[in-house]
Write a protein that holds these residues in place. Structure first.
Motif, PDB file in Angstrom:
ATOM      1  N   GLU A 126      45.740  34.998  41.947  1.00 37.00           N
ATOM      2  CA  GLU A 126      44.780  35.579  41.009  1.00 37.00           C
ATOM      3  C   GLU A 126      45.321  35.555  39.576  1.00 37.00           C
ATOM      4  O   GLU A 126      44.581  35.236  38.637  1.00 37.00           O
ATOM      5  CB  GLU A 126      44.442  37.023  41.419  1.00 37.00           C
ATOM      6  N   LEU A 127      46.603  35.854  39.428  1.00 34.88           N
ATOM      7  CA  LEU A 127      47.207  35.846  38.096  1.00 34.88           C
ATOM      8  C   LEU A 127      47.280  34.432  37.527  1.00 34.88           C
ATOM      9  O   LEU A 127      47.114  34.233  36.313  1.00 34.88           O
ATOM     10  CB  LEU A 127      48.590  36.493  38.132  1.00 34.88           C
ATOM     11  N   GLU A 128      47.493  33.456  38.390  1.00 32.15           N
ATOM     12  CA  GLU A 128      47.490  32.059  37.938  1.00 32.15           C
ATOM     13  C   GLU A 128      46.101  31.668  37.425  1.00 32.15           C
ATOM     14  O   GLU A 128      45.984  30.932  36.446  1.00 32.15           O
ATOM     15  CB  GLU A 128      47.949  31.137  39.058  1.00 32.15           C
ATOM     16  N   ASN A 137      47.705  48.243  43.296  1.00 30.85           N
ATOM     17  CA  ASN A 137      46.350  48.278  43.841  1.00 30.85           C
ATOM     18  C   ASN A 137      45.350  47.371  43.127  1.00 30.85           C
ATOM     19  O   ASN A 137      44.183  47.337  43.510  1.00 30.85           O
ATOM     20  CB  ASN A 137      45.822  49.713  43.827  1.00 30.85           C
ATOM     21  N   TYR A 138      45.789  46.699  42.084  1.00 27.88           N
ATOM     22  CA  TYR A 138      44.873  45.849  41.333  1.00 27.88           C
ATOM     23  C   TYR A 138      45.661  44.889  40.457  1.00 27.88           C
ATOM     24  O   TYR A 138      46.845  45.060  40.233  1.00 27.88           O
ATOM     25  CB  TYR A 138      43.923  46.682  40.458  1.00 27.88           C
ATOM     26  N   PHE A 149      40.808  44.200  38.438  1.00 28.13           N
ATOM     27  CA  PHE A 149      40.215  43.430  39.528  1.00 28.13           C
ATOM     28  C   PHE A 149      40.945  43.787  40.827  1.00 28.13           C
ATOM     29  O   PHE A 149      42.134  44.068  40.807  1.00 28.13           O
ATOM     30  CB  PHE A 149      40.398  41.923  39.299  1.00 28.13           C
ATOM     31  N   THR A 150      40.217  43.696  41.934  1.00 28.86           N
ATOM     32  CA  THR A 150      40.860  43.923  43.235  1.00 28.86           C
ATOM     33  C   THR A 150      40.703  42.723  44.162  1.00 28.86           C
ATOM     34  O   THR A 150      41.208  42.751  45.283  1.00 28.86           O
ATOM     35  CB  THR A 150      40.286  45.185  43.922  1.00 28.86           C
ATOM     36  N   SER A 151      39.998  41.681  43.686  1.00 29.98           N
ATOM     37  CA  SER A 151      39.892  40.467  44.493  1.00 29.98           C
ATOM     38  C   SER A 151      39.618  39.273  43.583  1.00 29.98           C
ATOM     39  O   SER A 151      39.100  39.425  42.472  1.00 29.98           O
ATOM     40  CB  SER A 151      38.785  40.580  45.540  1.00 29.98           C
ATOM     41  N   ILE A 181      36.741  37.562  39.595  1.00 28.34           N
ATOM     42  CA  ILE A 181      37.091  36.825  38.385  1.00 28.34           C
ATOM     43  C   ILE A 181      35.911  35.953  37.961  1.00 28.34           C
ATOM     44  O   ILE A 181      35.450  35.113  38.726  1.00 28.34           O
ATOM     45  CB  ILE A 181      38.343  35.944  38.611  1.00 28.34           C
ATOM     46  N   ASP A 182      35.436  36.175  36.749  1.00 27.27           N
ATOM     47  CA  ASP A 182      34.349  35.375  36.181  1.00 27.27           C
ATOM     48  C   ASP A 182      34.873  34.781  34.876  1.00 27.27           C
ATOM     49  O   ASP A 182      34.977  35.469  33.857  1.00 27.27           O
ATOM     50  CB  ASP A 182      33.128  36.269  35.927  1.00 27.27           C
TER      51      ASP A 182
END
Length: 187
Positions: A10-12, A49-50, A84-86, A90-91
């Motif tokens: 997600e961070l990438e 948690n996020y 964000f949690t998933s 991400i938009d």
């Protein structure tokens, strides 16, 4: 910030979105910080948690999607986070919209004006030490008001007398040297 691999993918994705914008990447406080003409604009990171993207002057963002939060209400003035949690949350278009607005705000020079400094009363615990050690007091009053405030808050935050005593012993040499409690974190 957590250094775990929980949010690595997600961070990438966030890094990829940010890297497409007209920002310079640097490392500050152990994290990637993206700047515009030397001014901090945005960063990102993963927590337990996020995962989040934060805007250093997010308080000025219009927030049309109502996604921004103040991470430390009452302490944080300008910074806002988008949590964000998933990966599904991400938009890229919305994130790009927010970052572009943040860049425009930097171009305009929008800033929160610092509050007028209010001198805090010296806590009794510290005053008793000054009464017995005039040299310490003389060095303390030579400090800037901001440095004095750091020391006063540091002592006041301790609840137990034993903790106050430990903190007092820690700050005495710093006061004598004429340096602030948090100087090592400042540029």
């Amino acid at each position: 910030m957590q250094n775990n691999k929980q949010w690595q993918e997600e961070l990438e994705i966030l890094a990829c979105i940010i890297s497409k914008l007209p920002l310079e990447k640097s490392i500050k406080w152990g994290s990637e910080v993206f700047t515009y003409h030397g001014k901090n604009v945005v960063s990102y990171g993963g927590f337990k948690n996020y995962f989040t993207i934060w805007f250093y002057n997010g308080v000025f963002l219009k927030d049309p999607y109502q996604v921004l939060v103040n991470a430390q209400e009452g302490k944080t003035k300008a910074l806002r986070q988008w949590r964000f949690t998933s990966k599904k949350e991400i938009d890229a278009d919305k994130i790009t919209e927010y970052i572009n607005e943040a860049i425009e705000n930097e171009k305009k020079g929008l800033r929160i004006q610092p509050e007028k400094f209010k001198q805090l009363p010296i806590p009794d615990f510290l005053q008793k030490e000054f009464d017995t050690d005039i040299n310490l007091y003389e060095h303390f009053i030579k400090l800037t008001a901001g440095r004095q405030k750091e020391y006063i808050i540091y002592i006041n935050e301790a609840k137990q007398e034993v903790t106050k005593l430990k903190r007092l012993e820690k700050i005495k040499p710093l006061i004598i040297q004429g340096i602030g409690l948090n100087d090592k974190y400042k540029n």
